[in-house]
Structure formats: C-alpha cells, structure tokens
Design an enzyme around this catalytic site. Sequence first.
Site, PDB file in Angstrom:
ATOM      1  N   TYR A 168      41.729  22.687 -15.902  1.00  0.00           N
ATOM      2  CA  TYR A 168      41.169  23.302 -14.678  1.00  0.00           C
ATOM      3  C   TYR A 168      42.198  24.261 -14.093  1.00  0.00           C
ATOM      4  O   TYR A 168      43.358  23.893 -13.951  1.00  0.00           O
ATOM      5  CB  TYR A 168      40.857  22.255 -13.609  1.00  0.00           C
ATOM      6  N   LEU A 222      26.107  15.960  -7.945  1.00  0.00           N
ATOM      7  CA  LEU A 222      25.145  16.656  -7.073  1.00  0.00           C
ATOM      8  C   LEU A 222      24.400  17.764  -7.827  1.00  0.00           C
ATOM      9  O   LEU A 222      23.865  18.687  -7.216  1.00  0.00           O
ATOM     10  CB  LEU A 222      25.865  17.236  -5.849  1.00  0.00           C
ATOM     11  N   ALA A 223      24.360  17.655  -9.160  1.00  0.00           N
ATOM     12  CA  ALA A 223      23.646  18.644  -9.984  1.00  0.00           C
ATOM     13  C   ALA A 223      24.092  20.065  -9.635  1.00  0.00           C
ATOM     14  O   ALA A 223      23.280  20.927  -9.288  1.00  0.00           O
ATOM     15  CB  ALA A 223      22.139  18.485  -9.837  1.00  0.00           C
ATOM     16  N   GLY A 254      25.412  21.185  -7.112  1.00  0.00           N
ATOM     17  CA  GLY A 254      25.133  21.586  -5.728  1.00  0.00           C
ATOM     18  C   GLY A 254      23.659  21.625  -5.378  1.00  0.00           C
ATOM     19  O   GLY A 254      23.291  21.735  -4.202  1.00  0.00           O
ATOM     20  N   LEU A 284      21.483  19.256  -5.302  1.00  0.00           N
ATOM     21  CA  LEU A 284      21.059  18.100  -4.495  1.00  0.00           C
ATOM     22  C   LEU A 284      21.570  18.153  -3.052  1.00  0.00           C
ATOM     23  O   LEU A 284      21.239  17.290  -2.248  1.00  0.00           O
ATOM     24  CB  LEU A 284      21.487  16.797  -5.179  1.00  0.00           C
ATOM     25  N   GLY A 292      20.554  20.476  -1.226  1.00  0.00           N
ATOM     26  CA  GLY A 292      19.367  21.022  -0.555  1.00  0.00           C
ATOM     27  C   GLY A 292      19.480  22.486  -0.178  1.00  0.00           C
ATOM     28  O   GLY A 292      18.555  23.044   0.417  1.00  0.00           O
ATOM     29  N   LYS A 293      20.609  23.120  -0.540  1.00  0.00           N
ATOM     30  CA  LYS A 293      20.759  24.508  -0.079  1.00  0.00           C
ATOM     31  C   LYS A 293      20.082  25.528  -1.001  1.00  0.00           C
ATOM     32  O   LYS A 293      19.955  26.690  -0.650  1.00  0.00           O
ATOM     33  CB  LYS A 293      22.224  24.864   0.141  1.00  0.00           C
TER      34      LYS A 293
END
Length: 314
Positions: A53, A213-214, A216, A218, A220-221
């Site tokens: 990373y 969170l997949a 991002g 999940l 919801g944004k």
Amino acid sequence: MEKRKIKNTDLLVSPINFGGNVFGWTLDEKQSFDILDQFTAAGFNFIDTADTYSWWVNGVGGQSEEIIGKWMKQRNNRNELVIATKVGSETKEHGYDISKKHILKSVDQSLARLQTDHIDLYYTHFDDNKTPVEETLEAYAEIVKAGKVRYIAASNLSPERLKASFEIAEKNNFPKYVALQPHYNLLERETFETQYAGLVKEYDLSVFTYWSLAAGFLTGKYRHEDDLNKSARGEGVRKYLNDKGLKVLNALDQISAKYEVTQTSVALAWLLANPLVTAPIVSATSESQLKTLFAAPEVRLSSEDITLLNDVSK
C-alpha cells in the site's frame, strides 16, 4: 471497550480493524496521524496494512507502513497496538510472490518501515499459485522463530491452497494460519458463505473482512449514476447500482432510522452479528466517518433486522 481475542493467539483486538490502505493515498501524513490519533483515543487498537500500500500511487508501495511507523515512533505506543501487515501482492516492480526469498526480504523491509521489531499478524496477501505451500510455510516458520512475526494469517488463498496449508503445517510442525481476511459484505456473500465459512469453522479461524462496505456503496452515498464522481472510488461501485443494491440500501435506511445511526454503522453491525466475524476492516478519511465506525459495535441488531438484511442481500 470489549476486546475480542484472535483465536489461537494471545492477541486482544478492538471490534473494528482500521484499514491502512488510505494512508499515503487519500490521506497525507499529517491527516493520517490525525485519524490514527482519534482511532486510538477512542479505545481501538487494531490496524491493518500491507507492504504494497499504496503501490497504485507511485508503482512501488510502502507508504502506508512508513506513515504508521513514524506515527508509532512519535507517539511511543507500539506496545498498545496490534499491527497486521501483508506480503505477496504485486507492484509495478514485481508480480505476486510468496516465495521464501521474497518473504524473508519483505518482512525485513516491513519491519524497517514500521520501525518495530515484530509484526503481530503477518498475512499471505495474495497467492502466486506457483510457490509450493511448504516453501511459504517454511519461510514463516523461520521468521516466527526469529521473533519477527508473532502469528500468520491468510487472504486471497483458494480453499484448496488454504486446506493444503493446514495439512502441511500439521505434518511439518510449521506455524498455522490463525485468521482469514476474506472479501465479505452485504453485497458480496456467496463466495465466503459457500467456500470459506466451513473452513473457518474447521480450522477455528478468526475472520477480518475486507471491503466491508462494498467500496463505500453501503454508506448510502451512491444511489444514482451522478453520485459516482463523488470520490476516487466511485467507479468501483457502479456494479452495485442495480435492483439488489438499492433494496439493500432501502433496508439499511430503514434500520439506521430505527437506531438513529448511519447506514455504515448498520452494515458493519450486520458483519459483527455474524459469530464467524471477529472484526471488519474498514477505513475512514474524516472525523465524521470515524464516528460511524465507532458506533457500529454499539448497535445491537434484532433478529428481525438481521433477517431483513439477509433476505434483501441474498
């Protein structure tokens, strides 16, 4: 905060594992220090990174470990933390590699960047699918014996190679993997549940989920195509903008309103409610995002909530 034990170890970790892929990528050094300070001030102690990373920035990698190492040195807090890093991924300089030669060289480089004398949890990041399992485990045996690594873990290994690792470790008295890091979340269930959950039970592994969170989605944004340009990761969630994805978001909306928390907190609470999951790996780049992570272990989903989420995410 109630800590959870990594199975077959003496390591106690917080129920959220901070994903260090953002350090040196979407966060600079100063911002990274700030996030790490807030994370540990809230009582969390578990940080996940990798030797590569964030190689996608400059082709090489090592930035995340360097930032974590500088921060630990400045704060003098190494002994309060559980640090996980990984070996075997690709960069522009080399392909996937879990040969003994590569592991012995890489572990020393990781220790130098992290400015520490030991790594608590050292993962096989990716399989190169050519190095004999014996050779990889022999390298791990050497670095565990030398005190450079305390325990080993696996990510992105096929079920067959994972199983072979346990059989060969048993036969040769090599160290055994104590944890698995799978791709698992509300929208990516099938592979883990059908191919790995049985092995997790059989070999008594702790589970630390990545892309919890997949990417991002999940949070919801992302609800329309226009939302995809909201962040550097937006394009990665395009595949979830479908009927199933939107049904999952609707269920998260409903449950988050009930508990007065964010969709992020509920998506992580769903993972934490799974007895096989020890701690989800998740990143944050702001104080408000961190707070949604901190709230997740406090959310106690009812059986009805879990059933609803299971049904819409089938």
